[in-house]
Design an enzyme around this catalytic site. Structure first.
Site, short mmCIF file in Angstrom:
data_model
loop_
_atom_site.label_atom_id
_atom_site.label_comp_id
_atom_site.label_asym_id
_atom_site.label_seq_id
_atom_site.Cartn_x
_atom_site.Cartn_y
_atom_site.Cartn_z
CG ASP A 54 -2.10 0.89 1.12
OD1 ASP A 54 -2.73 0.89 0.05
OD2 ASP A 54 -2.43 1.57 2.10
CD GLU A 78 -2.92 2.43 -2.87
OE1 GLU A 78 -4.15 2.49 -2.85
OE2 GLU A 78 -2.20 2.74 -1.90
#
Length: 240
Positions: A54, A78
């Protein structure tokens, strides 16, 4: 401490806090070494064949090569940004990243009836020059940070067309849970609906995705490049 206020200020993005969440200083040797050893141990203990990371840009790029190498498996990061060059720069330190520029383009083309020349612009004109491995990108139509496709475009045919593109285009398809059920939640947290109380394998979208996965496997296209055959304002054709 500071909060991220200007997303165009990369030092601020890396050094300040995201949404007030606690942050770590990966430039500190103890923090760096602890995280690098942790990911190696976690992967080995549980036998993961890949990891999803993330908020990659919120940590300095210099940290990621050691983390990636220590993991020993495929990494999908991400990078929540629509700029091709910015997102592509992180494939220099990780195996793969989510294909956010294509994500926004698909939602514009299929969700808002935008020009299909935009697919050509991204996939033919920009991606091959920017990314080192197109096959390692994570392609998606929905995710936990954005309102679901069906929240703003209700046409089943357009949704199925967009899902078909995700499953059959180059890259690693990432299907967000509930997409196969036709979930239509808006912005977070409405896009994080409970799944199991509503799970239905006879759902038209479940059946559509299953058919596409079967075709993808039987045709063996996972490693095949995407070749554009034709594009105009309302039509786009490709082969694998």
């Amino acid at each position: 401490y500071c909060l991220i206020q200007d997303w165009n200020n990369q030092p601020q993005v890396e050094e300040c806090r995201l949404a007030g969440l606690p942050d770590l200083d990966q430039s500190n040797k103890f923090v760096h070494d602890t995280l690098v050893h942790w990911i190696k141990n976690v992967v080995q203990k549980y036998g993961f064949d890949g990891i999803r990371i993330d908020t990659v840009p919120e940590i300095a790029k210099s940290f990621w090569p050691d983390f990636a190498k220590s993991s020993g498996v495929y990494q999908l990061g991400e990078v929540f940004n629509g700029q091709v060059d910015y997102v592509a720069s992180y494939q220099g330190v990780l195996d793969g990243v989510f294909s956010y520029p294509l994500f926004f383009t698909l939602r514009d083309v299929f969700g808002h009836q935008g020009s299909m020349y935009n697919l050509q612009s991204v996939l033919r004109d920009q991606y091959p020059k920017a990314f080192k491995d197109l096959g390692a990108l994570g392609t998606m139509l929905d995710n936990h940070d954005n309102a679901r496709f069906l929240s703003f475009q209700k046409d089943p045919a357009l949704y199925k067309a967009a899902l078909t593109f995700v499953l059959m285009a180059e890259g690693i398809p990432v299907v967000y849970y509930g997409s196969e059920q036709g979930f239509a939640g808006g912005d977070d947290p409405k896009n994080r609906e409970p799944l199991w109380a509503n799970f239905d394998t006879s759902n038209q979208y479940f059946q559509h995705i299953r058919t596409l996965i079967t075709a993808r496997k039987s045709l063996g296209i996972a490693l095949a490049p995407l070749i554009q055959r034709y594009a105009d304002d309302r039509f786009y054709a490709f082969s694998r």
